[in-house]
Design an enzyme around this catalytic site. Structure first.
Site, PDB file in Angstrom:
ATOM      1  N   ASP A 238       0.699  -1.361   0.112  1.00  0.00           N
ATOM      2  CA  ASP A 238       0.038   0.010   0.126  1.00  0.00           C
ATOM      3  C   ASP A 238       0.873   1.521   0.116  1.00  0.00           C
ATOM      4  OD1 ASP A 238       0.755  -1.006   2.553  1.00  0.00           O
ATOM      5  OD2 ASP A 238      -0.329   0.603   3.266  1.00  0.00           O
TER       6      ASP A 238
ATOM      7  N   LYS B 164      -6.743  -0.088   5.930  1.00  0.00           N
ATOM      8  CA  LYS B 164      -5.615   0.140   7.001  1.00  0.00           C
ATOM      9  C   LYS B 164      -5.499   1.590   7.268  1.00  0.00           C
ATOM     10  CE  LYS B 164      -0.575   0.732   6.867  1.00  0.00           C
ATOM     11  NZ  LYS B 164       0.415   0.689   5.797  1.00  0.00           N
TER      12      LYS B 164
ATOM     13  N   GLU C 181      -3.428   0.718  13.586  1.00  0.00           N
ATOM     14  CA  GLU C 181      -2.157   0.589  13.606  1.00  0.00           C
ATOM     15  C   GLU C 181      -1.443   1.834  13.922  1.00  0.00           C
ATOM     16  OE1 GLU C 181       1.646   0.451  10.184  1.00  0.00           O
ATOM     17  OE2 GLU C 181      -0.382   0.191   9.576  1.00  0.00           O
TER      18      GLU C 181
ATOM     19  N   GLU D 149       1.756   2.958  14.640  1.00  0.00           N
ATOM     20  CA  GLU D 149       3.419   2.356  14.766  1.00  0.00           C
ATOM     21  C   GLU D 149       4.203   3.017  15.821  1.00  0.00           C
ATOM     22  OE1 GLU D 149       6.982   1.809  11.773  1.00  0.00           O
ATOM     23  OE2 GLU D 149       5.018   2.246  10.931  1.00  0.00           O
TER      24      GLU D 149
ATOM     25  N   LYS E  85      -2.421  -4.057  14.075  1.00  0.00           N
ATOM     26  CA  LYS E  85      -0.897  -3.914  13.487  1.00  0.00           C
ATOM     27  C   LYS E  85      -0.083  -3.421  14.216  1.00  0.00           C
ATOM     28  CE  LYS E  85       1.516  -3.324   9.042  1.00  0.00           C
ATOM     29  NZ  LYS E  85       1.282  -3.105   7.585  1.00  0.00           N
TER      30      LYS E  85
ATOM     31  N   SER F   8       1.982  -8.641   8.807  1.00  0.00           N
ATOM     32  CA  SER F   8       1.685  -7.805   7.733  1.00  0.00           C
ATOM     33  C   SER F   8       2.607  -6.904   7.287  1.00  0.00           C
ATOM     34  CB  SER F   8       0.314  -6.893   8.210  1.00  0.00           C
ATOM     35  OG  SER F   8       0.026  -5.965   7.216  1.00  0.00           O
TER      36      SER F   8
ATOM     37  N   TYR G  41       5.425   6.384   4.418  1.00  0.00           N
ATOM     38  CA  TYR G  41       5.070   5.879   3.299  1.00  0.00           C
ATOM     39  C   TYR G  41       4.404   6.443   2.133  1.00  0.00           C
ATOM     40  CZ  TYR G  41       4.884   1.703   6.123  1.00  0.00           C
ATOM     41  OH  TYR G  41       5.373   0.792   7.141  1.00  0.00           O
TER      42      TYR G  41
END
Length: 441
Positions: free
Chosen positions: A116, A228, A268, A270, A310, A379, A441
């Site tokens: 993604d 996500k 998620e 992170e 995640k 993942s 990302y």
């Protein structure tokens, strides 16, 4: 005239509230277990004649505005009597489908292939093998990944970027159909990326809630069945109470909106590897973050049986003087999860966070050496794709070699999910770390 509603109240079994037993030597073993039910002490069930019952939890008491609760206040603390805080169950059109989708993704020996990356980030991947960042090259790379024969044996879901969700192969087949043919659930990245958070300690917040409902409905119609949303927490920056609260609230709103539109949300937050902090510091921050996240998931009536997590693995900072072995990382990570995540959650799908391919697989293997309350799997993005890019090199004649590399990494992580992985025979490339400071990302 409104139809009559038949109320039937039932108390859930006492085992629903059971606190997981932790090893005696676990760090911070005395910290109280705070799970999503910290504010929800009595559960009842409403069964209506209008819709089938679902399992979404409602807080019947009035909830304070988000800004009124300090970060250090324990979730659920209130002057009100516990018995006065009642949770009920409401009907939802997607509840059964959400649970089924989550269980399909969290199936034994399988995990998620994350492809993604934004077009800009995908361009960086392509640049590493000398390719220009064009739609045709992105299509060729993602087609290689999604048409790999036998991929569905090890991969249960794939997170796509919006371009890929609506894209077809060069033969005219929809990318989502390539996944469905192998019993792989198509997913979609729905956040709009990180931006600076005003008033914080040089931290970020994730944007994308505006228009999310309509976008999610469109994604569902295109074939996506899970979503996500990635936000981040930085340990060198504190993290500040403001940043943690913003991360938790944004994730909870996204999760509720996704479920309302038929998409299983991957939650998620992170915790970045950046920094020279110890593994104990990471554990402390992770516990704080996940306590806040589950508090707001409950406040937003999110169906826990219809979500996936995640999380980052609990590791020392990337610049810490001492590395932790897989057994230590597994011990700390599972301790954190058992203190914070209720067993109603079907799957824990770890991100690799810049670990080497082999490190990510070894750590996952170590976490599956004993039974867990949830499906503990992967993942991965970079930890599944790095070998693929090196084998492919952007050449049509190397497509099969790239697909074989993907299958090898997917199989290795499948074995790790089953607790049967061995690092014997791993290449030197698989041992190289992929940490990038301030990675986006």
């Amino acid at each position: 005239m409104k139809p009559a509603i038949d109320f039937q109240f039932r108390t859930l079994p006492s085992s629903y509230y059971k606190t997981p037993t932790l090893p005696a030597d676990s760090p911070r073993n005395q910290l109280p277990f705070i799970n999503t039910l910290s504010t929800l002490h009595l559960h009842t069930r409403i069964e209506t004649s209008m819709a089938s019952a679902s399992f979404v939890k409602l807080n019947a008491s009035s909830s304070p505005w988000i800004g009124q609760r300090s970060f250090n206040q324990r979730p659920g603390s209130s002057s009100r009597s516990p018995a006065a805080r009642v949770s009920v169950i409401r009907a939802g059109s997607y509840s059964e489908e959400l649970v089924k989708t989550a269980k399909t993704i969290a199936s034994p020996g399988r995990g998620i292939l994350a492809i993604d990356e934004s077009n800009a980030t995908c361009g960086k991947r392509l640049a590493s093998i000398g390719l220009d960042n064009t739609e045709a090259n992105r299509q060729a790379y993602r087609q290689l990944l999604l048409t790999t024969p036998g991929l569905g044996q090890y991969i249960s879901g794939s997170i796509l970027f919006e371009e890929t969700l609506f894209q077809s192969t060069t033969d005219g087949k929809k990318m989502v159909d390539c996944l469905r043919e192998q019993n792989i659930v198509p997913g979609i990245k729905v956040d709009k990326g990180l931006v600076p958070l005003p008033g914080s300690n040089i931290e970020s917040w994730c944007q994308g809630l505006d228009g999310l409902a309509s976008r999610s409905a469109e994604y569902y119609n295109q074939g996506a069945r899970f979503a996500k949303w990635r936000t981040v927490v930085s340990i060198p920056c504190g993290p500040s109470a403001l940043a943690v609260k913003e991360a938790a609230w944004g994730l909870a709103r996204y999760a509720a909106i996704s479920q309302d539109n038929g998409l299983v949300p991957i939650v998620e937050p992170e915790i970045l590897l950046d920094g020279d902090h110890s593994i104990d510091t990471t554990l402390e921050v992770a516990e704080r973050v996940w306590a806040e996240v589950f508090y707001y998931l409950a406040e937003n009536n999110v169906l826990f049986e219809g979500i996936l997590l995640k999380p980052s693995m609990v590791t020392p900072g990337a610049d810490h003087k001492e590395k932790a072995d897989p057994e230590t990382i597994a011990k700390y990570t599972l301790t954190m999860l058992k203190r914070r995540v209720p067993p109603a959650v079907p799957g824990i799908m770890f991100l690799s966070g810049g670990q080497s391919e082999m490190e990510a697989t070894l750590n996952l293997h170590a976490m599956n050496q004993s039974p867990n309350p949830w499906h503990v799997s992967f993942s991965y993005a970079r930890a599944l794709q790095n070998s693929v890019l090196k084998a492919w090199q952007g050449r049509p004649e190397n497509v099969e070699a790239g697909q074989k590399a993907l299958l090898a990494r997917a199989k290795a992580n499948s074995l790790a999910q089953l607790g049967k992985y061995s690092a014997e025979g791993e290449s030197e490339d698989a041992k190289k770390g992929m940490f990038v400071k301030g990675y986006t990302y």
